[in-house]
Design a protein around this motif. Sequence first.
Motif, short mmCIF file in Angstrom:
data_model
loop_
_atom_site.label_atom_id
_atom_site.label_comp_id
_atom_site.label_asym_id
_atom_site.label_seq_id
_atom_site.Cartn_x
_atom_site.Cartn_y
_atom_site.Cartn_z
N ARG A 293 -1.44 3.45 -8.01
CA ARG A 293 -3.10 3.50 -7.91
C ARG A 293 -3.72 2.23 -8.50
O ARG A 293 -4.65 2.32 -9.33
N PRO B 84 0.73 -1.04 0.02
CA PRO B 84 0.01 -0.11 0.04
C PRO B 84 0.80 1.31 0.00
O PRO B 84 1.85 1.37 0.48
N ALA B 85 0.20 2.30 -0.69
CA ALA B 85 1.15 3.47 -1.00
C ALA B 85 1.46 4.18 0.58
O ALA B 85 2.64 4.74 0.70
N MET B 86 0.58 4.22 1.29
CA MET B 86 0.65 5.04 2.54
C MET B 86 -0.04 4.32 3.66
O MET B 86 -0.84 3.16 3.50
N ALA B 87 0.14 4.94 4.73
CA ALA B 87 -0.70 4.04 5.98
C ALA B 87 -2.23 4.51 5.62
O ALA B 87 -2.48 5.45 4.98
N ARG C 45 -6.79 14.94 -6.13
CA ARG C 45 -6.92 16.14 -6.43
C ARG C 45 -6.70 16.50 -8.15
O ARG C 45 -5.62 16.69 -8.59
N ASN D 101 -6.51 21.02 -8.58
CA ASN D 101 -5.90 20.40 -7.30
C ASN D 101 -6.42 20.70 -6.16
O ASN D 101 -5.80 20.40 -5.13
N ILE E 242 -4.49 11.38 -1.43
CA ILE E 242 -4.01 12.07 -0.30
C ILE E 242 -4.43 10.78 0.83
O ILE E 242 -3.67 10.46 1.95
N PRO F 111 -2.38 14.37 -9.04
CA PRO F 111 -1.42 13.86 -8.13
C PRO F 111 -2.00 12.71 -7.28
O PRO F 111 -3.02 12.48 -7.31
N SER F 112 -1.13 11.83 -6.70
CA SER F 112 -1.33 10.84 -5.82
C SER F 112 -2.44 11.15 -4.91
O SER F 112 -2.53 12.11 -4.30
N ALA G 177 -4.85 18.45 4.63
CA ALA G 177 -5.01 17.26 4.13
C ALA G 177 -6.40 16.57 4.49
O ALA G 177 -6.54 16.38 5.88
#
Lengths: 397, 218
Positions: free
Chosen positions: A293, A273-276, A333, A339, A319, A316-317, A381
């Motif tokens: 993605r 996974p890209a982030m928490a 975004r 954005n 959030i 963009p990626s 965010a």
Amino acid sequence: MNKRTTIAILLTLLLLAAGSIFLWKHFPSTPKTTGAGTENSDFIGISTETSGNLTSSDRNNLFWTSKSGSGGVAFSVAPTYFPSLLRIGGGFATPDENSILLVDQDLQKKKILPVPDLKVGTQSASTNSLDQSQGAFLFNIGDSNNSDARKVVAVSSNSVRSIDREKHVSALTACNNGTIKWIEFSPQDNEKVGSDGNAKIVTWSNSGEIKTSDIIWDFSYELGHENHLSCNSPSSAIVSEDKNGNPLSLILEDRGEKTFVKKTIALPTTSPPAMARFSTVFRDTLYSLDKERRLTAVNIKTGTLEYSEQLNVDGPSPISITFENDKAFLVIRPDKFKNKQAVLPVNLKNPRCTGEAVRLYGYDETSQKSKIERLGDSFMATTTVLPKSPDYQFTCR
Amino acid sequence: MQGSSDPPTRRVRRVLPTSQRISGIYNVPVQRSSKQDQYLCAKLRIYPGASCDQSEFAPPGNERTNRGDVFYSKAVRARISNHGHNGIFVSQGNAYPRKISTDEAVGADSGVQLLRGSERLGVCQPTYLSVNTDNSTREQAASWAESKVGKGYESNFAATRIGNIDRDAYNCSQLIWAAYKHASGGGLDIGERYPYEPYQPAVYPLGILLSHNTTAFN
């Protein structure tokens, strides 16, 4: 202009400046409510400042948005790190300073449930029960003796309770009857981040009773927050990894003081996974979104890859992602909103089915003092966004 | 600097004109202490006035960020401000964001905390920095920062270099600056932009980003 007039003007200006400073110092964080229109909202969210350290003048925004293009901040709350919003008892709950703030679905009525010693929390995770009557927040309260200490806060629509734990907590689970369960990890080497170790299931009943059950298994790494435990069955499926870091699921059987691993199932290797909070397990399926993605679904009881689908996300990626049952709400975004942040609903049963992106409002409002301190340089965010109605449906684009 | 026998080029940040320091795009060959023979071609991009709206939002760290490395997040609008954020990596390089842990002064009420990758909010446009020293010093700096978990948050940004480095509160850049001061016995100043810089009463994230004692990599 004579000398006396000049002095009078200067004194007046000085008094005005002093008055402004006094007001600024003493009323920087007055909770702001913009009740008008909240009953027409379609989405409710929480946002936080990410530009540098959180200061006491930063505020998290509990905001609302309607598809028709209106929205704003309903409440501004203490700047909890990485806050989330839980759907509880028909309303929503989010952390505030030494409390959990509960609001109704229309953000009109609020209730403050005190949590002593919470301060302004550093939130690690959160979860709610299947019937959405109960929830739990997890906070990082580590210190030099125990950097992984955590506070578990259980919340319902009319009560809150908390307990401090010394070990790293994962697999936070809220049950319909108010019981909260989790897994605590004890590393073999307390000095080394990422050490292998042992774990136990902790059950915290509504009455406050704590029961533990040691999991008979050598874990090569602490478990992730995507996991959840069963409430009504002694059997649970959790995602872990083998000694070489390959993903596998463990079928656990809780037999009182000990929990045994009945079965291990190798899982297909997918990108992380890209982030928490970009992954979750719902109804025995692990959903995960990677930095390219790509949304992946893996059945953790069979090890079957259900799909791996590239999402068509503009801009963009992403959030954040909020998972709710069989839907995910991505904060993106898109270029068409220049954005500005927007929510994109995704059907987890069919990842090709995504709804219209809805522009979010109110998430990026900052306090005047924060604006001054940051010289206007701020990035708010959206960390959680949920449809107002739990029965929200959308049409595929 | 460990393994500094044959660098292909010198780093150029500190000798560029101010305007270029802020807006330029640099190809910076950098040296990683853990891989002495490897040079990574890093791009350090700093956009004047850029906000996260134009850039990626991502967790700090990757498989090349090692224990003792530090990060700088967020482009800045004003060089005089204390904008930006720093943290020190306490985990060894990993491709899995959830396995990357940092020590950071999180905020006014949270103080210094160990943030696990599985619990960490993303940051804007992180830049990774290797401190120009040996691995032993990096290890000591990371350990010292870990020992400060639970300390408070220093809200006075104007005098962070003044006083004992062992204190009850730190802000983000002060924590990692002090970690390297401690680990090096006082000799290494990672907030110093160029050698023999006149004394500054405070250290800021931008100072660490632009320090001659740190090297950016991606």
